[in-house]
Design an enzyme around this catalytic site. Structure first.
Site, PDB file in Angstrom:
ATOM      1  N   THR A   1       0.884   5.236   3.697  1.00 41.87           N
ATOM      2  CA  THR A   1       1.259   3.830   3.831  1.00 41.87           C
ATOM      3  C   THR A   1       1.272   3.127   2.479  1.00 41.87           C
ATOM      4  O   THR A   1       2.156   2.313   2.194  1.00 41.87           O
ATOM      5  CB  THR A   1       0.287   3.113   4.781  1.00 41.87           C
ATOM      6  OG1 THR A   1       0.315   3.774   6.048  1.00 41.87           O
ATOM      7  CG2 THR A   1       0.667   1.653   4.971  1.00 41.87           C
ATOM      8  N   GLU A   2       0.293   3.441   1.643  1.00 40.08           N
ATOM      9  CA  GLU A   2       0.170   2.755   0.355  1.00 40.08           C
ATOM     10  C   GLU A   2       1.272   3.130  -0.625  1.00 40.08           C
ATOM     11  O   GLU A   2       1.853   2.266  -1.272  1.00 40.08           O
ATOM     12  CB  GLU A   2      -1.193   3.076  -0.269  1.00 40.08           C
ATOM     13  CG  GLU A   2      -2.379   2.420   0.412  1.00 40.08           C
ATOM     14  CD  GLU A   2      -2.466   0.924   0.125  1.00 40.08           C
ATOM     15  OE1 GLU A   2      -1.733   0.428  -0.756  1.00 40.08           O
ATOM     16  OE2 GLU A   2      -3.255   0.258   0.805  1.00 40.08           O
TER      17      GLU A   2
END
Length: 237
Positions: free
Chosen positions: A106-107
C-alpha cells in the site's frame, strides 16, 4: 410473518453489503508495480480472488490484470527483489508477515525509490524524522534520504515503528495502521479511534483487505493477527 420478512431482508442486505465491502481490486502496471483498491477505480482494475488463479496476460503496452492476489505478488518484480528482506524484518520485530507485506504494498508498491509529495521515502514511506527515531542516521557519504532508499535499512526501521505502534495501541491493528498513516497524535486526539480523515480511513481499509487476502484461513491464524475495523465502519475481519 411481515416482521420476520423485514428482519430477513435486513439481514440479507447486511450480508450483501459486507460481501461488497470485502472486495479487493487491482492490476499490475507495465513496470511490474501492483496497484490495489477496495473498489474499481477505472477499467484497469479487476476483481481479485484470494488464490493463485491464472493471470490474463495483455500486450506489453497494456496493464496486466491478475485474477489472483498471490499471483500479483509473484508478478511484481519489486516484491521479488525484497521478499527475503520483508520476511527478515517481520521475524526480527515479531510482526505478522502478511500484515507487513500489506503495508508495504500500500505504501510504495514495493518501490524502494518511492518518494511521496510530503517527503516520505522508500518501501515503507518513512519520514526522515521518524527514521531517525529508529536509528537511521546520515553519514559523511550518504544523506538520510539516500539511506532510506536502501531496502534493508528502510524495512528494519519501518517494521520497528509498526511493531511499536501495535504495542502502543494494545494490539489493535486498525489503530496502529491509522497511526502509521496519520500519526500517533491523530489517533489519540480522535479518542483512541481511527481519525475521520478520508485518506486514513481508506488507507486502513485497503491495508486490512490486503492483509485479509494474504493471511491463512481464519481458523489457522493466531488471534493477535485478526483485525477489527469497527472503528472505521467496515466489517470485522
Amino acid at each position: 410473518m411481515l416482521r420476520a420478512a423485514i428482519v430477513l431482508a435486513a439481514l440479507l442486505g447486511i450480508c450483501a453489503t459486507a460481501s461488497a465491502e470485502a472486495e479487493l481490486w487491482g492490476y499490475i502496471d507495465a513496470q511490474g508495480r501492483p496497484h490495489y483498491a477496495d473498489r474499481q477505480i477505472d477499467n484497469r482494475y479487476q476483481l481479485f480472488n484470494a488464490g493463485s488463479a491464472p493471470v490474463r496476460r495483455l500486450p506489453p503496452s497494456a496493464a496486466r490484470a491478475p485474477a489472483g492476489l498471490l499471483t500479483s505478488f509473484e508478478l511484481s518484480t519489486g516484491y521479488q527483489a525484497v521478499q527475503h528482506l520483508i520476511r527478515e524484518a517481520a521475524t526480527d520485530h515479531g510482526l505478522d508477515l502478511a500484515l507487513l507485506k500489506a503495508v508495504i504494498a500500500t505504501e510504495s508498491r514495493f518501490d524502494p525509490q518511492a518518494v511521496s509529495p510530503k517527503g516520505a521515502v522508500g518501501l515503507m514511506q518513512l519520514m526522515p524524522a521518524t527514521a531517525e527515531r529508529f536509528g537511521v542516521k546520515a553519514d559523511a557519504a550518504t544523506t538520510l534520504q539516500q539511506r532510506l532508499t536502501d531496502p534493508r535499512t528502510n524495512l528494519q526501521a519501518g517494521a520497528r515503528y509498526l511493531a511499536l505502534l501495535l504495542r502502543q495501541f494494545g494490539g489493535q491493528t486498525d489503530l496502529a495502521l491509522a497511526a502509521y498513516n496519520a500519526g500517533e497524535g491523530a489517533v489519540q486526539r480522535a479518542g483512541g479511534r481511527v481519525p475521520d480523515f478520508p485518506e486514513t480511513q481508506q488507507y486502513v481499509r485497503k491495508v486490512t483487505l490486503l492483509h485479509q487476502y494474504l493471511s491463512p484461513p481464519r481458523g489457522l491464524r493466531p488471534a493477535s493477527a485478526r483485525l477489527n475495523l469497527s472503528a472505521t465502519g467496515a466489517p470485522a475481519l
